[in-house]
Motif scaffolding. Structure first.
Motif, PDB file in Angstrom:
ATOM      1  N   ALA A 201      14.546   5.423  35.019  1.00 18.09           N
ATOM      2  CA  ALA A 201      15.914   5.690  34.565  1.00 18.09           C
ATOM      3  C   ALA A 201      16.953   5.217  35.585  1.00 18.09           C
ATOM      4  N   ILE A 202      18.053   4.683  35.061  1.00 20.28           N
ATOM      5  CA  ILE A 202      19.147   4.187  35.915  1.00 20.28           C
ATOM      6  C   ILE A 202      20.448   4.871  35.484  1.00 20.28           C
ATOM      7  N   PRO A 203      21.481   4.874  36.335  1.00 22.72           N
ATOM      8  CA  PRO A 203      22.772   5.418  35.906  1.00 22.72           C
ATOM      9  C   PRO A 203      23.434   4.485  34.880  1.00 22.72           C
ATOM     10  N   LEU A 204      24.238   5.050  33.986  1.00 20.20           N
ATOM     11  CA  LEU A 204      24.887   4.276  32.916  1.00 20.20           C
ATOM     12  C   LEU A 204      25.560   3.002  33.418  1.00 20.20           C
ATOM     13  N   LYS A 205      26.203   3.088  34.578  1.00 18.90           N
ATOM     14  CA  LYS A 205      26.945   1.914  35.073  1.00 18.90           C
ATOM     15  C   LYS A 205      26.060   0.698  35.288  1.00 18.90           C
TER      16      LYS A 205
ATOM     17  N   SER B 160      18.942 -13.683  18.907  1.00 21.81           N
ATOM     18  CA  SER B 160      17.608 -13.871  19.466  1.00 21.81           C
ATOM     19  C   SER B 160      17.245 -12.724  20.403  1.00 21.81           C
ATOM     20  N   SER B 161      18.246 -12.202  21.117  1.00 23.66           N
ATOM     21  CA  SER B 161      17.974 -11.056  21.969  1.00 23.66           C
ATOM     22  C   SER B 161      19.189 -10.140  21.942  1.00 23.66           C
ATOM     23  N   ILE B 162      18.906  -8.866  21.979  1.00 27.21           N
ATOM     24  CA  ILE B 162      19.983  -7.895  21.801  1.00 27.21           C
ATOM     25  C   ILE B 162      19.722  -6.660  22.652  1.00 27.21           C
ATOM     26  N   THR B 163      20.778  -6.124  23.242  1.00 22.68           N
ATOM     27  CA  THR B 163      20.674  -4.821  23.916  1.00 22.68           C
ATOM     28  C   THR B 163      21.554  -3.858  23.149  1.00 22.68           C
ATOM     29  N   ILE B 164      21.002  -2.697  22.804  1.00 25.63           N
ATOM     30  CA  ILE B 164      21.833  -1.674  22.154  1.00 25.63           C
ATOM     31  C   ILE B 164      21.711  -0.364  22.933  1.00 25.63           C
ATOM     32  N   VAL B 165      22.873   0.250  23.198  1.00 32.75           N
ATOM     33  CA  VAL B 165      22.924   1.465  24.007  1.00 32.75           C
ATOM     34  C   VAL B 165      23.085   2.677  23.083  1.00 32.75           C
ATOM     35  N   ILE B 166      22.222   3.672  23.293  1.00 29.83           N
ATOM     36  CA  ILE B 166      22.272   4.912  22.496  1.00 29.83           C
ATOM     37  C   ILE B 166      22.571   6.069  23.452  1.00 29.83           C
ATOM     38  N   GLY B 167      23.539   6.893  23.096  1.00 32.64           N
ATOM     39  CA  GLY B 167      23.960   7.986  23.978  1.00 32.64           C
ATOM     40  C   GLY B 167      23.085   9.223  23.880  1.00 32.64           C
ATOM     41  N   PRO B 168      23.329  10.212  24.762  1.00 31.13           N
ATOM     42  CA  PRO B 168      22.542  11.453  24.762  1.00 31.13           C
ATOM     43  C   PRO B 168      23.000  12.423  23.661  1.00 31.13           C
ATOM     44  N   GLU B 169      22.357  13.573  23.595  1.00 32.71           N
ATOM     45  CA  GLU B 169      22.680  14.595  22.578  1.00 32.71           C
ATOM     46  C   GLU B 169      24.184  14.836  22.486  1.00 32.71           C
ATOM     47  N   GLY B 170      24.843  14.899  23.638  1.00 32.32           N
ATOM     48  CA  GLY B 170      26.281  15.199  23.658  1.00 32.32           C
ATOM     49  C   GLY B 170      27.184  13.976  23.505  1.00 32.32           C
TER      50      GLY B 170
ATOM     51  N   MET C 156      18.399   3.739  26.349  1.00 30.19           N
ATOM     52  CA  MET C 156      18.362   5.072  25.735  1.00 30.19           C
ATOM     53  C   MET C 156      18.657   6.152  26.763  1.00 30.19           C
ATOM     54  N   ALA C 157      19.658   6.985  26.468  1.00 24.86           N
ATOM     55  CA  ALA C 157      19.976   8.102  27.368  1.00 24.86           C
ATOM     56  C   ALA C 157      18.796   9.070  27.379  1.00 24.86           C
ATOM     57  N   LEU C 158      18.520   9.664  28.535  1.00 26.36           N
ATOM     58  CA  LEU C 158      17.401  10.613  28.612  1.00 26.36           C
ATOM     59  C   LEU C 158      17.688  11.808  27.708  1.00 26.36           C
ATOM     60  N   ILE C 159      16.692  12.162  26.901  1.00 23.50           N
ATOM     61  CA  ILE C 159      16.828  13.349  26.038  1.00 23.50           C
ATOM     62  C   ILE C 159      15.622  14.252  26.294  1.00 23.50           C
TER      63      ILE C 159
ATOM     64  N   VAL D  43      15.160   0.846  28.332  1.00 26.25           N
ATOM     65  CA  VAL D  43      15.856   1.102  29.591  1.00 26.25           C
ATOM     66  C   VAL D  43      16.424   2.522  29.532  1.00 26.25           C
ATOM     67  N   PRO D  44      15.735   3.507  30.134  1.00 23.32           N
ATOM     68  CA  PRO D  44      16.259   4.873  30.122  1.00 23.32           C
ATOM     69  C   PRO D  44      17.457   4.967  31.065  1.00 23.32           C
ATOM     70  N   PHE D  45      18.460   5.772  30.689  1.00 24.24           N
ATOM     71  CA  PHE D  45      19.594   5.929  31.600  1.00 24.24           C
ATOM     72  C   PHE D  45      20.140   7.349  31.550  1.00 24.24           C
ATOM     73  N   THR D  46      20.894   7.689  32.603  1.00 23.97           N
ATOM     74  CA  THR D  46      21.521   9.004  32.669  1.00 23.97           C
ATOM     75  C   THR D  46      23.033   8.815  32.552  1.00 23.97           C
ATOM     76  N   SER D  47      23.696   9.760  31.896  1.00 19.78           N
ATOM     77  CA  SER D  47      25.156   9.692  31.767  1.00 19.78           C
ATOM     78  C   SER D  47      25.691  11.110  31.901  1.00 19.78           C
ATOM     79  N   SER D  48      27.010  11.269  31.867  1.00 17.56           N
ATOM     80  CA  SER D  48      27.553  12.579  32.245  1.00 17.56           C
ATOM     81  C   SER D  48      27.183  13.703  31.277  1.00 17.56           C
ATOM     82  N   ARG D  49      26.923  13.394  30.016  1.00 18.64           N
ATOM     83  CA  ARG D  49      26.546  14.475  29.095  1.00 18.64           C
ATOM     84  C   ARG D  49      25.042  14.600  28.871  1.00 18.64           C
ATOM     85  N   CYS D  50      24.274  13.982  29.750  1.00 20.20           N
ATOM     86  CA  CYS D  50      22.814  14.117  29.653  1.00 20.20           C
ATOM     87  C   CYS D  50      22.423  15.525  30.092  1.00 20.20           C
TER      88      CYS D  50
END
Ligand code: SAH
Length: 240
Positions: free
Chosen positions: A150-154, A184-194, A81-84, A105-112
């Motif tokens: 929190a980790i960087p998106l990469k 059985s196990s899944i990772t899903i990535v959700i972006g930030p507000e932008g 989840m991108a930090l919001i 797994v919190p992460f930061t990306s360029s539009r955070c």
């Protein structure tokens, strides 16, 4: 009935003291009296009833009976989840816990918009864990979900599961609701507000995250996360 997690292994007839914080919650906040029954989840995720006895500020519990029930999801859900912003983040932590997430797994990306200050990270993590513990107790979970700094998106590629998805509002063909039930196990990535930049979306797809839609409308990041969690929990449900 109130539930508490305890950091030890429990057995029938065992007696022990609840922590100072739990004791205060039981006797001062909930004003429970001697003989009241609570739920206890031990360090191995086994669940029991316990009867309380209030001695001044400390609550003593006697373990009385095991509880056999299923509450946890069949599918292990990692929400990247991108930090919001503050209160939306806290809402997300609480609801994702209620809806059965395994790991966040919190992460930061360029539009955070939110920027993580390293010196505050440890203190924040402690607060997040408290929110998640309370939500797990409230929803009768047998495990408190895990959360990391929190980790960087990469670096998300280090947190892959057997199936990996990127929730992308520009995807119109593949819906999360129509993926295989055999997961059985899944990772899903959700972006930030932008949202994601197209480079970020490309990076994740190249590294094995298939883009999926959560529906035709644009959801706020925290709504998208909870929708994904509920869909995955329901898809993975085994009726045995
Ligand atoms: N790009 C938009 C919206 C971002 S919504 C903007 O610029 O404002 C925040 C995040 O929620 C997205 O990055 C995506 O991961 C998720 N999301 C929201 N609606 C979605 C949908 N209909 N399908 C898939 N993901 C969605």
């Amino acid at each position: 009935m109130q539930q508490y997690f305890v950091h030890q292994k429990l057995a029938i007839d065992m007696e022990f003291d609840m922590t100072v914080e739990q004791s205060r919650h039981i006797s001062t906040v909930l004003r429970m009296k001697d003989g009241r029954i609570i739920r206890l989840v031990d360090s191995q995720s086994l669940v029991f009833y316990g009867t309380i006895q209030v001695n001044k500020n400390i609550v003593r519990v006697k373990v009385t009976q095991p509880i056999f029930e299923k509450r946890e999801s069949d599918v292990k859900i990692t929400l990247a989840m991108a930090l919001i912003k503050g209160d939306r983040w806290d809402w997300f932590l609480e609801k994702a816990t209620e809806c059965g997430v395994t790991k966040i797994v919190p992460f930061t990306s360029s539009r955070c918009i939110v920027k993580e200050k390293p010196e505050a990270a440890a203190r924040k993590l402690e607060r997040y864990r408290k929110i998640m513990t309370e939500a797990a107790e409230q929803s009768y979970r047998h495990n408190i979900p895990e959360i990391i700094e929190a980790i960087p998106l990469k670096q998300l590629i280090e947190h892959k599961s057997s199936s990996n998805f990127l929730a992308y509002e520009k995807e119109f063909d593949c819906f999360l609701t129509s993926i295989s039930r055999d997961i059985s196990s899944i990772t899903i990535v959700i972006g930030p507000e932008g949202g994601f930049t197209s480079e970020e979306a490309d990076y994740l797809t190249i590294h094995g995250f298939s883009s999926v839609s959560l529906g035709r409308r644009i959801l706020r990041a925290e709504t998208a996360a909870i929708a994904a969690c509920i869909i995955l929990d329901t898809l993975g449900e085994r009726h045995d």
